[in-house]
Write a protein that holds these residues in place. Structure first.
Motif, PDB file in Angstrom:
ATOM      1  N   GLN A  22      13.234   3.245  -1.473  1.00  0.00           N
ATOM      2  CA  GLN A  22      11.866   3.753  -1.577  1.00  0.00           C
ATOM      3  C   GLN A  22      11.123   3.137  -2.763  1.00  0.00           C
ATOM      4  OE1 GLN A  22      10.160   5.681   0.531  1.00  0.00           O
ATOM      5  NE2 GLN A  22       8.361   5.549  -0.777  1.00  0.00           N
ATOM      6  N   ASP A  23      11.814   2.945  -3.879  1.00  0.00           N
ATOM      7  CA  ASP A  23      11.138   2.406  -5.063  1.00  0.00           C
ATOM      8  C   ASP A  23      10.813   0.917  -4.942  1.00  0.00           C
ATOM      9  OD1 ASP A  23      13.820   1.661  -5.252  1.00  0.00           O
ATOM     10  OD2 ASP A  23      13.889   1.867  -7.425  1.00  0.00           O
ATOM     11  N   LYS A  26       6.522  -0.463  -2.471  1.00  0.00           N
ATOM     12  CA  LYS A  26       5.217  -0.879  -2.967  1.00  0.00           C
ATOM     13  C   LYS A  26       5.210  -2.368  -3.326  1.00  0.00           C
ATOM     14  CE  LYS A  26       1.672   0.245  -6.372  1.00  0.00           C
ATOM     15  NZ  LYS A  26       1.289   1.135  -7.458  1.00  0.00           N
ATOM     16  N   LYS A  27       6.231  -2.812  -4.030  1.00  0.00           N
ATOM     17  CA  LYS A  27       6.306  -4.217  -4.434  1.00  0.00           C
ATOM     18  C   LYS A  27       6.428  -5.141  -3.223  1.00  0.00           C
ATOM     19  CE  LYS A  27       8.698  -7.465  -7.389  1.00  0.00           C
ATOM     20  NZ  LYS A  27       9.736  -7.709  -8.360  1.00  0.00           N
ATOM     21  N   GLN A  30       3.051  -5.360  -1.449  1.00  0.00           N
ATOM     22  CA  GLN A  30       2.125  -6.187  -2.226  1.00  0.00           C
ATOM     23  C   GLN A  30       2.450  -7.670  -2.085  1.00  0.00           C
ATOM     24  OE1 GLN A  30       2.616  -4.459  -6.129  1.00  0.00           O
ATOM     25  NE2 GLN A  30       0.872  -3.090  -5.861  1.00  0.00           N
TER      26      GLN A  30
END
Length: 59
Positions: A22-23, A26-27, A30
């Motif tokens: 999950q962490d 976002k990266k 992007q």
């Protein structure tokens, strides 16, 4: 990676399927958009996973 055909325009498409923590989502989103702003990205929450899928990173 899979090869497929887009249903909307009937054009050849490459499909990348990946399971990430999950962490990392976002990266990855992007960076994917930086490479291909038109990429179709579908993020799904995985409830359970079975099997030996984790491999430690190579340093």
């Amino acid at each position: 990676m899979f090869s497929g055909t887009g249903l909307y325009k009937d054009q050849p498409r490459n499909i990348i399927y990946s399971v990430v923590a999950q962490d990392q989502v976002k990266k990855i989103v992007q960076e994917t958009r930086a490479v291909d702003p038109e990429a179709f990205i579908n993020v799904l929450k995985t409830e359970q996973v079975w099997g030996n899928f984790y491999r430690p990173p190579h340093d």
